[in-house]
Design a protein around this motif. Structure first.
Motif, PDB file in Angstrom:
ATOM      1  N   ASP A  98       0.829  -1.212   0.000  1.00  0.00           N
ATOM      2  CA  ASP A  98       0.000   0.000   0.000  1.00  0.00           C
ATOM      3  C   ASP A  98       0.862   1.259   0.000  1.00  0.00           C
ATOM      4  OD1 ASP A  98      -2.855  -0.170  -0.188  1.00  0.00           O
ATOM      5  OD2 ASP A  98      -3.019   1.165   1.536  1.00  0.00           O
ATOM      6  N   LEU A  99       2.177   1.067   0.056  1.00  0.00           N
ATOM      7  CA  LEU A  99       3.141   2.183  -0.022  1.00  0.00           C
ATOM      8  C   LEU A  99       2.905   3.266   1.039  1.00  0.00           C
ATOM      9  CD1 LEU A  99       3.248   2.609  -3.918  1.00  0.00           C
ATOM     10  CD2 LEU A  99       4.874   1.344  -2.515  1.00  0.00           C
ATOM     11  N   VAL A 100       2.534   2.852   2.262  1.00  0.00           N
ATOM     12  CA  VAL A 100       2.423   3.825   3.353  1.00  0.00           C
ATOM     13  C   VAL A 100       3.827   4.061   3.915  1.00  0.00           C
ATOM     14  CG1 VAL A 100       0.011   3.500   4.006  1.00  0.00           C
ATOM     15  CG2 VAL A 100       1.727   1.911   4.898  1.00  0.00           C
ATOM     16  N   PRO A 101       4.079   5.222   4.528  1.00  0.00           N
ATOM     17  CA  PRO A 101       5.440   5.504   5.017  1.00  0.00           C
ATOM     18  C   PRO A 101       5.891   4.489   6.084  1.00  0.00           C
ATOM     19  CG  PRO A 101       3.978   7.414   5.342  1.00  0.00           C
ATOM     20  CD  PRO A 101       3.143   6.320   4.781  1.00  0.00           C
ATOM     21  N   VAL A 102       7.111   3.977   5.928  1.00  0.00           N
ATOM     22  CA  VAL A 102       7.599   2.963   6.875  1.00  0.00           C
ATOM     23  C   VAL A 102       8.300   3.660   8.046  1.00  0.00           C
ATOM     24  CG1 VAL A 102       8.792   0.761   7.098  1.00  0.00           C
ATOM     25  CG2 VAL A 102       7.851   1.434   4.903  1.00  0.00           C
ATOM     26  N   VAL A 103       7.503   4.359   8.815  1.00  0.00           N
ATOM     27  CA  VAL A 103       8.000   5.041  10.021  1.00  0.00           C
ATOM     28  C   VAL A 103       7.050   4.708  11.168  1.00  0.00           C
ATOM     29  CG1 VAL A 103       9.049   6.985   8.759  1.00  0.00           C
ATOM     30  CG2 VAL A 103       6.662   7.132   9.453  1.00  0.00           C
ATOM     31  N   GLY A 104       7.485   5.045  12.390  1.00  0.00           N
ATOM     32  CA  GLY A 104       6.629   4.888  13.569  1.00  0.00           C
ATOM     33  C   GLY A 104       6.029   3.500  13.695  1.00  0.00           C
ATOM     34  N   GLU A 105       4.707   3.462  13.935  1.00  0.00           N
ATOM     35  CA  GLU A 105       3.986   2.190  14.122  1.00  0.00           C
ATOM     36  C   GLU A 105       4.168   1.261  12.906  1.00  0.00           C
ATOM     37  OE1 GLU A 105       2.367   1.830  16.993  1.00  0.00           O
ATOM     38  OE2 GLU A 105       0.580   0.600  16.723  1.00  0.00           O
ATOM     39  N   ASN A 106       4.139   1.823  11.694  1.00  0.00           N
ATOM     40  CA  ASN A 106       4.309   0.994  10.490  1.00  0.00           C
ATOM     41  C   ASN A 106       5.680   0.336  10.459  1.00  0.00           C
ATOM     42  OD1 ASN A 106       1.811   1.519   9.450  1.00  0.00           O
ATOM     43  ND2 ASN A 106       2.494   3.158   8.073  1.00  0.00           N
ATOM     44  N   ARG A 107       6.686   1.057  10.956  1.00  0.00           N
ATOM     45  CA  ARG A 107       8.038   0.511  10.943  1.00  0.00           C
ATOM     46  C   ARG A 107       8.141  -0.689  11.888  1.00  0.00           C
ATOM     47  NH1 ARG A 107      12.610   2.075   8.616  1.00  0.00           N
ATOM     48  NH2 ARG A 107      14.489   1.252   9.581  1.00  0.00           N
ATOM     49  N   ILE A 108       7.497  -0.583  13.042  1.00  0.00           N
ATOM     50  CA  ILE A 108       7.506  -1.698  13.999  1.00  0.00           C
ATOM     51  C   ILE A 108       6.803  -2.913  13.380  1.00  0.00           C
ATOM     52  CG2 ILE A 108       6.816  -2.484  16.300  1.00  0.00           C
ATOM     53  CD1 ILE A 108       6.693   0.476  17.169  1.00  0.00           C
ATOM     54  N   LEU A 109       5.623  -2.674  12.811  1.00  0.00           N
ATOM     55  CA  LEU A 109       4.840  -3.779  12.232  1.00  0.00           C
ATOM     56  C   LEU A 109       5.559  -4.385  11.026  1.00  0.00           C
ATOM     57  CD1 LEU A 109       1.250  -2.218  12.407  1.00  0.00           C
ATOM     58  CD2 LEU A 109       2.156  -4.042  13.854  1.00  0.00           C
ATOM     59  N   ALA A 110       6.175  -3.530  10.193  1.00  0.00           N
ATOM     60  CA  ALA A 110       6.859  -4.034   8.996  1.00  0.00           C
ATOM     61  C   ALA A 110       8.122  -4.809   9.377  1.00  0.00           C
ATOM     62  CB  ALA A 110       7.216  -2.876   8.071  1.00  0.00           C
ATOM     63  N   PHE A 111       8.873  -4.292  10.338  1.00  0.00           N
ATOM     64  CA  PHE A 111      10.122  -4.935  10.760  1.00  0.00           C
ATOM     65  C   PHE A 111       9.844  -6.342  11.302  1.00  0.00           C
ATOM     66  CE2 PHE A 111      13.314  -5.899  14.000  1.00  0.00           C
ATOM     67  CZ  PHE A 111      14.507  -5.576  13.365  1.00  0.00           C
ATOM     68  N   HIS A 112       8.902  -6.421  12.245  1.00  0.00           N
ATOM     69  CA  HIS A 112       8.605  -7.727  12.842  1.00  0.00           C
ATOM     70  C   HIS A 112       7.795  -8.611  11.892  1.00  0.00           C
ATOM     71  CE1 HIS A 112      10.493  -6.965  16.694  1.00  0.00           C
ATOM     72  NE2 HIS A 112      10.122  -5.709  16.512  1.00  0.00           N
ATOM     73  N   GLY A 113       7.039  -7.973  10.998  1.00  0.00           N
ATOM     74  CA  GLY A 113       6.288  -8.725  10.006  1.00  0.00           C
ATOM     75  C   GLY A 113       7.204  -9.387   8.986  1.00  0.00           C
ATOM     76  N   LEU A 114       8.250  -8.681   8.589  1.00  0.00           N
ATOM     77  CA  LEU A 114       9.219  -9.256   7.648  1.00  0.00           C
ATOM     78  C   LEU A 114       9.938 -10.440   8.290  1.00  0.00           C
ATOM     79  CD1 LEU A 114      11.333  -6.598   5.713  1.00  0.00           C
ATOM     80  CD2 LEU A 114       9.812  -8.344   4.784  1.00  0.00           C
ATOM     81  N   LYS A 115      10.242 -10.274   9.579  1.00  0.00           N
ATOM     82  CA  LYS A 115      10.895 -11.354  10.322  1.00  0.00           C
ATOM     83  C   LYS A 115      10.000 -12.598  10.318  1.00  0.00           C
ATOM     84  CE  LYS A 115      12.920 -11.258  14.796  1.00  0.00           C
ATOM     85  NZ  LYS A 115      13.084 -10.403  15.984  1.00  0.00           N
ATOM     86  N   GLN A 116       8.720 -12.370  10.581  1.00  0.00           N
ATOM     87  CA  GLN A 116       7.743 -13.448  10.588  1.00  0.00           C
ATOM     88  C   GLN A 116       7.647 -14.079   9.201  1.00  0.00           C
ATOM     89  OE1 GLN A 116       6.386 -14.348  13.365  1.00  0.00           O
ATOM     90  NE2 GLN A 116       4.914 -15.846  12.605  1.00  0.00           N
ATOM     91  N   LEU A 117       7.600 -13.246   8.172  1.00  0.00           N
ATOM     92  CA  LEU A 117       7.487 -13.730   6.791  1.00  0.00           C
ATOM     93  C   LEU A 117       8.692 -14.595   6.426  1.00  0.00           C
ATOM     94  CD1 LEU A 117       5.866 -13.577   4.116  1.00  0.00           C
ATOM     95  CD2 LEU A 117       7.118 -11.516   3.550  1.00  0.00           C
ATOM     96  N   ASN A 118       9.853 -14.233   6.927  1.00  0.00           N
ATOM     97  CA  ASN A 118      11.064 -14.990   6.615  1.00  0.00           C
ATOM     98  C   ASN A 118      11.225 -16.245   7.471  1.00  0.00           C
ATOM     99  OD1 ASN A 118      12.863 -13.774   4.469  1.00  0.00           O
ATOM    100  ND2 ASN A 118      12.293 -11.952   5.634  1.00  0.00           N
ATOM    101  N   GLN A 119      10.781 -16.158   8.728  1.00  0.00           N
ATOM    102  CA  GLN A 119      11.043 -17.281   9.636  1.00  0.00           C
ATOM    103  C   GLN A 119       9.869 -18.235   9.802  1.00  0.00           C
ATOM    104  OE1 GLN A 119      12.404 -15.319  13.185  1.00  0.00           O
ATOM    105  NE2 GLN A 119      14.294 -14.629  12.222  1.00  0.00           N
ATOM    106  N   ASN A 120       8.664 -17.684   9.821  1.00  0.00           N
ATOM    107  CA  ASN A 120       7.521 -18.534  10.127  1.00  0.00           C
ATOM    108  C   ASN A 120       6.254 -18.002   9.451  1.00  0.00           C
ATOM    109  OD1 ASN A 120       6.125 -20.557  11.358  1.00  0.00           O
ATOM    110  ND2 ASN A 120       6.031 -19.570  13.377  1.00  0.00           N
ATOM    111  N   PRO A 121       6.250 -17.978   8.102  1.00  0.00           N
ATOM    112  CA  PRO A 121       5.128 -17.336   7.401  1.00  0.00           C
ATOM    113  C   PRO A 121       3.842 -18.144   7.506  1.00  0.00           C
ATOM    114  CG  PRO A 121       6.563 -18.444   5.840  1.00  0.00           C
ATOM    115  CD  PRO A 121       7.217 -18.586   7.181  1.00  0.00           C
TER     116      PRO A 121
END
Ligand SMILES: [Mn+2]
Length: 406
Positions: free
Chosen positions: A235-258
């Motif tokens: 959705d191309l929302v800015p990857v800052v603040g709350e989005n950055r936390i969700l994206a960072f840990h979400g990517l980890k989840q996607l890579n480790q345990n999708p």
């Protein structure tokens, strides 16, 4: 095309702060000055930027109407009402529906999901969808990534005895729909401190609040984070603040345990065994989730995203990949046709914008074609096709989308 770069040189104050911050963090002054230009001026802010913590997620109850939304959902479950999770057919909408449905089905079985058909029903809440809900005895609809402008449709649903909880992130009009609760950080009266959540992000906040209220441990929300990362990237929302936390840990989840569905999409994209990045989501995973909604129906993408069996998911993912191949063919052909028109029309060459119409162009692809022309001509572009007695408009600028419904 000659590119012209404009940039503002650092002030001496910024240069000094960058030097200090760089020394404190042990990073180069260049990197430090990039942080400062993004408003990250202290050591602790830089730490939060580089190492986002789930414990820093904002209290979801700070969002306007969150308590009402959670109460209404609890009541629905207590009264064993049928619940429908309804969403837009793009990546943000499909992941949002998948996230809410996947979380709630663990605690409640009288629940279904619905994605409107782009060709038959169009964007947002449709009367057809409401009638379908009524027929299956639905009393509560949780709508994600759309709904904020559906005053007429939600009033109609209310007359039919169906309540709505809206989870949206599009800018509301003054006149908002008569929903039981409207979760939207862009509401004028909302004091939630982070405004740039995507639709799936608002859905996550709703589930976070529901979990908190029902003493469900936060760890149960972790398996939903891969959906958050996919929606934030696509959705191309800015990857800052709350989005950055969700994206960072979400990517980890996607890579480790999708989740099973995303694992299958990762497989058909040929990304297995590789470290998946936000760019992989934007250019490979996202377009495949979008393709079913563009070519046929977005519901197939949600079916895949909530699938529990990997073998079934792989078959569904192959199907979606075929839609994506078809989409690419149509996209290529339409772009070529559109490009030929621009080349032929001398008059268009010197205009500041491009506007094209062909009634045979496919509605689900005109937005992509507009973007492609912008990449070639660097001009705002509008591509129009026909839909019955109406025109559907695709542009290179997503900000026009809510107005033109596509
Ligand atoms: Mn969205």
């Amino acid at each position: 095309m000659q590119l012209k770069w404009n940039y503002t040189p650092s002030t001496s104050e910024q240069t000094n702060t960058a030097k200090e911050l760089g020394e404190k963090l042990g990073i180069s002054p260049i990197l430090a000055s990039l942080l400062i230009r993004r408003g990250i001026t202290t050591e602790s802010a830089a730490k939060r930027f580089f190492r986002p913590q789930l414990s820093d997620l904002i209290n979801p109850f700070l969002m306007q109407d969150m308590d009402i939304a959670v109460d209404r959902l609890n009541d629905a479950m207590g009264r064993k009402e049928r619940i429908m999770v309804y969403g837009d057919y793009d990546v943000d909408g499909c992941t949002a529906v998948a996230l809410v449905y996947k979380f709630l089905r663990q605690f409640y079985s009288n629940i279904e999901y619905y994605i409107p058909d782009r060709y038959d029903e169009g964007y947002g809440v449709s009367k057809k969808g409401i009638d379908f809900a009524k027929e299956s005895g639905v009393k509560l609809i949780i709508i994600l990534d759309c709904g904020i402008k559906a005053v007429e449709e939600i009033s109609y649903a209310k007359e039919q005895g169906i309540d709505f909880i809206i989870c949206d992130h599009h800018v509301p009009d003054n006149n908002m729909p008569p929903a039981v609760a409207i979760l939207n950080p862009k509401r004028a009266d909302d004091s939630f401190p982070f405004k740039d959540l995507c639709g799936c992000g608002v859905g996550f906040k709703f589930m976070q609040a529901f979990a908190k209220n029902n003493n469900i441990p936060f760890s149960r929300l972790i398996p939903l984070l891969d959906f958050c990362a996919v929606s934030i990237a696509a959705d191309l929302v800015p990857v800052v603040g709350e989005n950055r936390i969700l994206a960072f840990h979400g990517l980890k989840q996607l890579n480790q345990n999708p989740s099973v569905g995303l694992q299958a999409i990762v497989d058909i994209c040929g990304l297995s065994g590789r470290e998946i990045s936000m760019s992989d989501i934007i250019f490979k995973i996202g377009p495949r989730i979008n393709a079913s909604g563009r070519m046929e129906s977005g519901k197939e993408s949600v079916d895949l995203l909530v699938e529990r069996d990997l073998a079934t998911a792989l078959l569904e993912a192959k199907h979606i990949d075929k839609y994506n191949d078809k989409r690419k063919d149509v996209d290529r052909q339409m772009t070529e046709e559109a490009n030929q028109i621009v080349e032929r029309l001398e008059s268009q060459k010197h205009q500041n914008s491009i506007v094209l119409y062909d009634e045979h162009w496919k509605k689900g692809v005109i937005g992509i074609v507009a973007s492609r022309l912008t990449e070639i001509y660097y001009r705002p572009t509008i591509v129009i096709t026909r839909e019955g007695d109406l025109a559907t408009v695709g542009t290179n600028c997503s900000r026009f989308r809510p107005i033109f419904c596509d």
